[in-house]
Design a protein around this motif. Structure first.
Motif, PDB file in Angstrom:
ATOM      1  N   HIS A 180       4.391   4.944  -7.193  1.00  0.00           N
ATOM      2  CA  HIS A 180       3.743   6.226  -6.922  1.00  0.00           C
ATOM      3  C   HIS A 180       2.345   6.286  -7.522  1.00  0.00           C
ATOM      4  CE1 HIS A 180       7.351   7.404  -4.973  1.00  0.00           C
ATOM      5  NE2 HIS A 180       8.024   6.914  -6.000  1.00  0.00           N
ATOM      6  N   CYS A 203       4.398  10.449   1.082  1.00  0.00           N
ATOM      7  CA  CYS A 203       5.352   9.703   0.266  1.00  0.00           C
ATOM      8  C   CYS A 203       6.544  10.599  -0.063  1.00  0.00           C
ATOM      9  CB  CYS A 203       4.666   9.231  -1.013  1.00  0.00           C
ATOM     10  SG  CYS A 203       5.745   8.261  -2.077  1.00  0.00           S
ATOM     11  N   CYS A 260       7.643  11.285  -2.802  1.00  0.00           N
ATOM     12  CA  CYS A 260       7.430  12.034  -4.053  1.00  0.00           C
ATOM     13  C   CYS A 260       6.625  13.305  -3.828  1.00  0.00           C
ATOM     14  CB  CYS A 260       6.714  11.153  -5.074  1.00  0.00           C
ATOM     15  SG  CYS A 260       4.979  10.865  -4.700  1.00  0.00           S
ATOM     16  N   CYS A 312       0.712   6.967  -1.515  1.00  0.00           N
ATOM     17  CA  CYS A 312       1.257   6.131  -2.586  1.00  0.00           C
ATOM     18  C   CYS A 312       1.438   4.682  -2.120  1.00  0.00           C
ATOM     19  CB  CYS A 312       2.617   6.650  -3.039  1.00  0.00           C
ATOM     20  SG  CYS A 312       2.535   8.161  -4.008  1.00  0.00           S
TER      21      CYS A 312
END
Ligand SMILES: [Zn+2]
Length: 310
Positions: free
Chosen positions: A163, A173, A175, A180
């Protein structure tokens, strides 16, 4: 003394007893059945530990420690799984629960750190002091070993190497951020890149493959058969992997970088281009601090060995 290693996964819990050479002397596995309470899962985990001890003709008294490698965020200092979404665990004091049952110290770290530690003590990292393991799987996982120890940072929240941003405002991503490294260098990303190439090049061998059959090997295999569109996917994918590794070299200058996970089975087809990119792009280029870049060695056993080595 022996040590007990527990590889806690979303599907299975694998338990092993290892000797001082980090060889697994007995091994058991039980389904996690993660929809149950953490207490029920940890009770089964304890039974699996007992079964592994029985199988080896040992008791907990013959063992120095129990280690657990868990998915998610693990606070190693407190021995608590802070949160593991695929287990539905929040603030689970797994180390205390195991120590209560077996009467020996328990340690915890996340699975990526355990895999790195395993390679360090018993795999392709033996003999160096500073190394990084990157796993190229569904995501991009990372584990950092500095001076022989896992580096995990405050509240063990660091080493989320997948990340770090490779492309500003790039692909979304998991996250919540965009661009990322994981969104370009994971197997999931390679599958997306292969699918996009199949659509863009209807005359390529990739276009003949049904979308649901595309996996992390598809582009490598078609490139081997001489397909130009597939080769372009592989070349670009290797650059995505290598650009992230180059950042790690510039930040940490580790002695070794090991690649694990499904894509690492491509061996030299991945490692060759990646080494060349790193050597020509890292700070100082060919005179820079270029690490050995190699495949991880331990495969499925890494989780148990790394947990035992905690
Ligand atoms: Zn991310």
């Amino acid at each position: 003394m022996y040590r007990i290693g527990i590889d806690l996964g979303g599907t299975n819990i694998a338990v092993g007893v290892v000797n001082e050479q980090y060889e697994i002397v007995s091994h058991t596995s039980v389904p996690t059945l993660a929809h149950r309470s953490p207490e029920a899962v940890i009770a089964d985990m304890g039974d699996a530990v007992q079964a592994a001890l029985d199988q080896a003709g040992l008791t907990a008294g013959n063992c120095a420690s129990i280690g657990v490698g868990s998915p998610g965020t693990c606070d190693s200092g407190r021995g608590v799984v802070v949160r593991a979404y695929n287990l539905g665990w929040y603030e689970v004091p797994v180390c205390q629960m195991l120590t209560d049952r077996f009467g020996i110290p328990a340690r915890l770290s996340n699975d990526a750190n355990c895999a790195a530690l395993a390679e360090y003590v018993a795999g392709a990292g033996v003999g160096c002091r500073n190394m990084v393991l990157i796993t190229l799987g569904t995501g991009v996982g990372g584990g950092i070993i500095i001076d022989g120890k896992i580096y995990a940072g405050m509240r063990s929240a660091g080493a989320e190497l997948g990340h770090t941003v490779l492309v500003l405002d790039g692909e979304p991503c998991t996250c919540g951020r965009r661009g990322c490294w994981e969104a370009y260098a994971s197997a999931t990303a390679l599958i997306r890149q292969t699918g996009q190439a199949a659509l863009a090049h209807p005359d390529s061998a990739l276009a003949a493959i049904p979308a649901q059959d595309i996996n992390g090997r598809t582009a490598f295999d078609a490139a081997d058969r001489g397909d130009a569109a597939a080769q372009a996917v592989v070349d670009r994918y290797c650059e995505y992997v290598a650009a992230g590794l180059t950042d790690l070299v510039n930040a940490l200058a580790p002695e070794r970088i090991l690649l694990g996970g499904g894509i690492s089975r491509q061996g030299e087809r991945l490692l060759g281009p990646v080494r060349e990119y790193v050597a020509t792009h890292c700070f100082g280029q060919r005179e820079g601090a270029i690490p050995v870049i190699a495949a991880a060695k331990l495969g499925n056993e890494a989780g148990i060995i790394g947990a035992a080595a905690l």
